[in-house]
Design a protein around this motif. Structure first.
Motif: not given
Length: 760
Positions: A438-461
Motif C-alpha cells: 500500500d505504498t502511496p502515490a507521489h504527494n499522497e497523504f496516508s493515515i495509518r494505524h501502524t507503528t511508524r511514519n518516518f520519512p519515506n518509510r512508506e516506500g517513496s524515494k
C-alpha cells in the motif's frame, strides 16, 4: 492530562503516589519496616522481579539474562541463523519462532523471498524450531497468542517485540543479541531504571489505543524520559482497558525508545490465556506493597482525545481537533521539511489538500501488530456499517493480525461490513509499516494505524523525486475519515454503536499449518540455501592503531535506522550482505556507498601490506611521534551522526556499514541501546564526541593504541585529525562489558566466537 514527574516516586499498594523525598521514605519506613532504603523499594517493581528471575550473574546490577524464547521474521532470521551457524550453534537451545510477515508477498526479487522462507523451514527442522508460514500471522500477534506468558521474557529481532500487557517482559534487539542466546551466552545489560506509567480514568468510546500511546510518545520521546528504561503500567485505569486495547498501547512503547514494558495483570489477562488454551501461562503480577519508580508518567485516560502523529515521526503529535484548527500553518511546516528531505527536488503540495476549511487524505490503512487487532477491526466495522468510503481517490485497506483473528472477524460479520463499505481486506502482513505494501502515490497523504511514519518509510524515494506522507491515527478515526470519503475526521465527531463481540480463538489453524520442531531437531537435515543466501564476508580483527576516514556526516537531530538502511525495497536482499550494502544511506547520502567502497579497496590493499595510498598520511602521523605501518594499523570508513539509530532493531543498519569496510560511528549519543549493540556486535566502535566534530568529510582520524585502550576499558582517549597538521582532540566510549570489548577487537561477533571455541 499527561504529567511527567520531575523526580522518582513511591507507589503504595499500587494506587497511592508519594513523590520522592527523605521525609517520604521515613514515613514509609514507619509503616513498612522491611523498606530499609530506596534501593530496597526499587525491588518492589514487577520489572525488578522478572528481570531478577532471568539473571544468572552474581551481580544484581550487571545483569546476564537468559530468555525463555526467541522470535524473528523473514528479513532478519537468515542473517541470524547464518551468524549463529558460523559461531558454533548446533541446535536451537530454547524455543525459536520464525515467522514470515515481512517478505510475505514474494513479489520483488524473483525467487529470493520464497527461498528465504524455505531456508527458515529447513532451519526449524534441522535445529528444532517453530515455523509460521507466510500470511498466517504477524510476528507479534503470533507471540501474543502462542508464546507470551506472565513472568516470561522474550527476545525478538524486531524492535516492536513488546508483550508487556500479557505480563511478558519482551525486548527487541539486533540479530547479534539473539545469536548470543542461540550459542548459550547471555544478554548483558546494567539493570535498567523503571518508570511508572500510572493510568487512571477511562477513555471515551471514541478513543482507541493509538490515541493514548501517541499522546504519551509526544510527551516522552524528545526529552528521553523513558529512553532505555522499562515502562511499567499500573494504576486503576488499567482495569478499564480490554486486553487488545492494552496490546495496542504496549506495542507502541517502542516509539518512546524505552527498553521494554510490563503491565500488572488481572482477570482480563487470565481470560485471554484461557481463551487461547494456555491457562497455565497466567499469574497475577502487581507491584509489591511499596515500589519505588525512577520517574512517573501520570495519564488520565478520560482526557485523551482522538489524535494524529503527523509526518515525519510518531512524536509529532496533535489532537485531530488541534491539527484541523491550525492546518495551513502545520502543513506548510511539513512541506518545508519534505523539500529539505529531498534536497528540493520533489514537487510537494499538501496545502492543496486543504479545501474549504477541511483536510482531505488519500488513503487509510489499518494493519499489523498495532492496528490489525481483533478489537480495532470490530470497531472500524461498527463505524463503517451501512456506509461507503466512496469511489473517489480515497482507499482503505485492512490487514487482520492473524489467520485466527481473520476467521473470527469473518464469522462475526465484521469483515463483511468492511467489504460492503468498500474496504479491501488483506492477509496478515507487516508491509504497510515499512514500505512493502500500500505504498502511496507521489504527494499522497496516508493515515495509518501502524507503528511508524518516518520519512519515506512508506516506500517513496526522495532521490527519485518521489515524496508521500504518512500520519498515524487510531483505527476508529481512520474509519470515521473513511466514512466521510477521506475528509479527516476524528471518531469523536461521529455517532457509532460499538459492539463488544467475543473472540473465539481457533488454535487448529496453527496446528494444521505450522511446523513445530521444538526439542526435536533433525540435525541430519540440510539447510535449503537459495542462490541469494550468502555467508558473511571475512572481517579482519583490529590491529593496535586505528585510522578512519570520515565518509558521511549527518547533522539531523535524529537519524533513523530507515535512513541508515532503507526498508521496503531492500527487503529482498536481506540475505545477501553484499547486495544489501549497496543501499546503505541511499536515501540520506547517496554517494556514501561509493566513498565507502573506495576506502574498503584501500583497506584491502593495506591488509596485503600495500602502503602506497598511505604514504602521505602515515608520514604526517609519524611527525606526531607514532610508528605506523600496514602491520599495526586497521583502516576503514566511519560516519558521524548526532543521534543515530532511532527505530528498527534491524542489525543491517550496522552490518551494511561493516560489509563496506566501516570500523566506527561517531555520535553525540545513540538513539537506542539496540543500535549501539548492533555496532558492537559487528565489530564497530561506538565513539562519543561531546562537542560538534572538529573533523570534516574525507578527513582522516587516527586513534593510537585503540585496541589496548578498548581492552583496558578506557572511557576517554586521544585522537588526531590528520590534515596538513596533526590536530589532537578527545573522544569517548561509554562503558563496555568485557565481552563487548573482546567482540570489537576481534572484528565482529562471529570472529569472537570462533576464537572462543579455538581457545576452549
Amino acid at each position: 492530562m499527561i504529567k511527567l514527574y520531575d523526580r522518582g516516586a513511591y507507589v503504595i499498594n499500587g494506587t497511592e503516589i508519594v513523590e520522592d523525598s527523605t521525609r517520604a521514605l521515613e514515613e514509609i519506613q514507619s509503616k513498612y519496616d522491611y523498606v530499609t532504603s530506596k534501593t530496597e523499594a526499587q525491588k518492589g517493581t514487577m520489572a525488578y522481579g522478572i528481570i531478577s528471575e532471568h539473571n544468572i550473574s552474581d551481580s544484581d546490577e550487571a545483569l546476564q539474562l537468559k530468555f525463555d524464547s526467541l522470535t524473528s521474521h523473514d528479513i532478519t532470521y537468515v542473517g541470524i541463523i547464518q551468524t549463529a551457524r558460523a559461531s558454533g550453534m548446533e541446535t536451537f537451545p530454547i524455543p525459536y519462532v520464525l515467522t514470515n510477515c515481512h517478505n510475505t508477498l514474494c513479489a520483488v526479487g524473483g525467487t529470493i523471498n520464497e527461498d528465504d522462507h524455505k531456508f527458515a523451514l529447513s532451519a526449524a527442522q534441522k535445529y528444532g524450531g517453530i515455523y509460521v508460514p507466510p500470511h498466517l500471522a504477524v510476528i507479534h500477534s503470533y507471540n501474543r497468542e502462542m508464546m507470551a506468558g506472565c513472568g516470561k521474557m522474550i527476545l525478538g529481532s524486531d524492535s516492536h517485540t513488546r508483550y508487556g500487557a500479557l505480563g511478558t517482559l519482551a525486548v527487541g534487539e539486533g540479530g547479534g543479541e539473539l545469536v548470543k542466546q542461540l550459542v548459550g551466552k547471555t544478554y548483558d545489560i546494567n539493570r535498567p531504571e523503571v518508570i511508572a506509567i500510572y493510568l487512571t480514568g477511562k477513555p471515551s468510546a471514541s478513543v482507541g489505543p493509538q490515541d493514548v500511546m501517541l499522546q504519551i510518545i509526544g510527551k516522552v520521546f524528545k526529552n528521553g524520559y523513558v529512553k532505555n528504561k522499562v515502562m511499567e503500567f499500573i494504576g486503576d485505569g488499567v482495569s478499564a482497558l480490554d486486553i487488545e486495547f492494552r496490546n495496542g498501547i504496549d506495542v507502541m512503547t517502542t516509539e518512546t525508545t524505552c527498553w521494554s514494558s510490563i503491565w500488572c495483570t488481572d482477570e482480563k489477562v487470565q481470560e485471554y490465556f484461557v481463551a487461547h488454551d494456555r491457562a497455565d501461562d497466567f499469574k497475577a503480577l502487581n507491584p509489591k506493597a511499596v515500589a519505588y519508580y525512577d520517574g512517573m508518567v501520570y495519564v488520565d485516560l478520560s482526557e485523551i482525545k482522538p489524535s494524529i502523529a503527523l509526518p515525519f515521526h510518531p512524536s509529532n503529535v496533535y489532537t485531530i481537533e488541534e491539527f484541523r484548527a491550525n492546518a495551513p500553518e502545520i502543513l506548510k511546516k511539513i512541506e518545508d521539511e519534505a523539500r529539505a528531505l529531498c534536497g528540493g527536488e520533489c514537487d510537494v503540495d499538501l496545502l492543496g489538500k486543504y479545501r474549504d476549511g477541511e483536510f482531505y487524505v488519500d488513503q487509510g490503512v489499518i494493519a499489523g501488530c498495532s492496528g490489525g487487532t481483533f478489537d480495532n477491526i470490530v470497531a472500524a466495522a461498527d463505524i463503517l456499517e451501512g456506509n461507503s468510503i466512496g469511489n473517489g481517490n480515497f482507499s482503505l485497506s485492512v490487514y487482520p493480525e492473524s489467520q485466527p483473528a481473520y476467521r473470527a472477524l469473518v464469522e462475526n460479520g465484521s469483515i463483511g461490513k468492511l467489504m460492503d463499505a468498500g474496504a479491501i481486506i488483506r492477509s496478515a502482513f507487516c508491509g504497510p509499516c515499512f514500505g512493502a505494501g500500500d505504498t502511496p502515490a507521489h504527494n499522497e497523504f496516508s493515515i495509518r494505524h501502524t507503528t511508524r511514519n518516518f520519512p519515506n518509510r512508506e516506500g517513496s524515494k526522495p532521490r527519485g523525486h518521489q515524496m508521500s506522507f504518512v500520519a498515524l491515527m487510531d483505527a476508529k478515526s481512520i474509519a470515521a475519515t473513511a466514512m466521510n470519503g477521506g475528509k479527516l475526521t476524528g471518531a469523536d465527531e461521529i455517532e457509532a454503536a460499538y459492539k463488544k463481540l467475543d473472540y473465539k480463538f481457533d488454535k487448529s489453524i496453527y496446528e494444521k499449518r505450522n511446523y513445530n520442531g521444538l526439542a526435536h531437531p533433525e540435525t541430519e537435515k540440510s539447510l535449503l540455501m537459495g542462490p541469494s543466501i550468502k555467508d558473511w564476508p571475512a572481517m579482519p580483527p583490529m590491529k593496535e592503531h586505528m585510522l578512519l576516514k570520515v565518509s558521511s556526516m549527518i547533522f539531523d537531530e535524529v537519524t533513523t535506522t530507515d535512513e541508515l538502511i532503507p526498508s521496503g525495497e531492500t527487503s529482498s536482499y536481506r540475505s545477501d550482505p553484499y547486495k544489501l550494502s549497496e543501499f546503505t544511506l541511499s536515501r540520506r547520502d547517496p554517494q556514501y556507498v561509493n566513498r565507502a567502497k573506495e576506502i574498503r579497496t584501500e583497506s584491502e590493499a593495506l591488509l596485503n601490506s600495500d602502503e602506497t595510498a598511505f604514504e602521505n598520511v602515515f608520514a604526517r602521523i609519524k611527525t606526531a611521534g607514532f610508528e605506523v605501518s600496514a602491520d599495526n594499523v586497521s583502516y576503514g570508513s566511519s560516519i558521524f551522526a548526532k543521534k543515530p539509530g532511532d527505530g528498527s532493531a534491524r542489525e543491517h543498519a550496522a552490518s551494511c556499514q561493516k560489509v563496506l569496510g566501516a570500523w566506527a560511528n561517531f555520535a553525540h549519543e545513540y538513539a537506542t541501546k539496540r543500535y549501539r549493540s548492533n555496532l558492537i556486535n559487528w565489530g564497530m566502535v561506538p565513539f562519543i564526541i561531546k562537542e560538534e566534530p572538529q573533523f570534516k568529510m574525507d578527513d582522516y582520524v587516527f586513534i593510537p593504541h585503540l585496541k589496548k585502550a578498548i581492552l583496558a576499558g578506557n572511557a576517554t582517549m586521544d585522537a588526531y585529525i590528520v590534515g596538513q597538521e596533526v590536530t589532537p582532540f578527545k573522544i569517548n566510549i561509554d562503558a563496555l562489558t568485557k565481552d563487548e570489548r573482546d567482540i570489537i577487537v576481534s572484528g565482529c561477533l562471529i570472529n569472537y566466537y570462533k576464537e572462543t571455541r579455538a581457545n576452549a
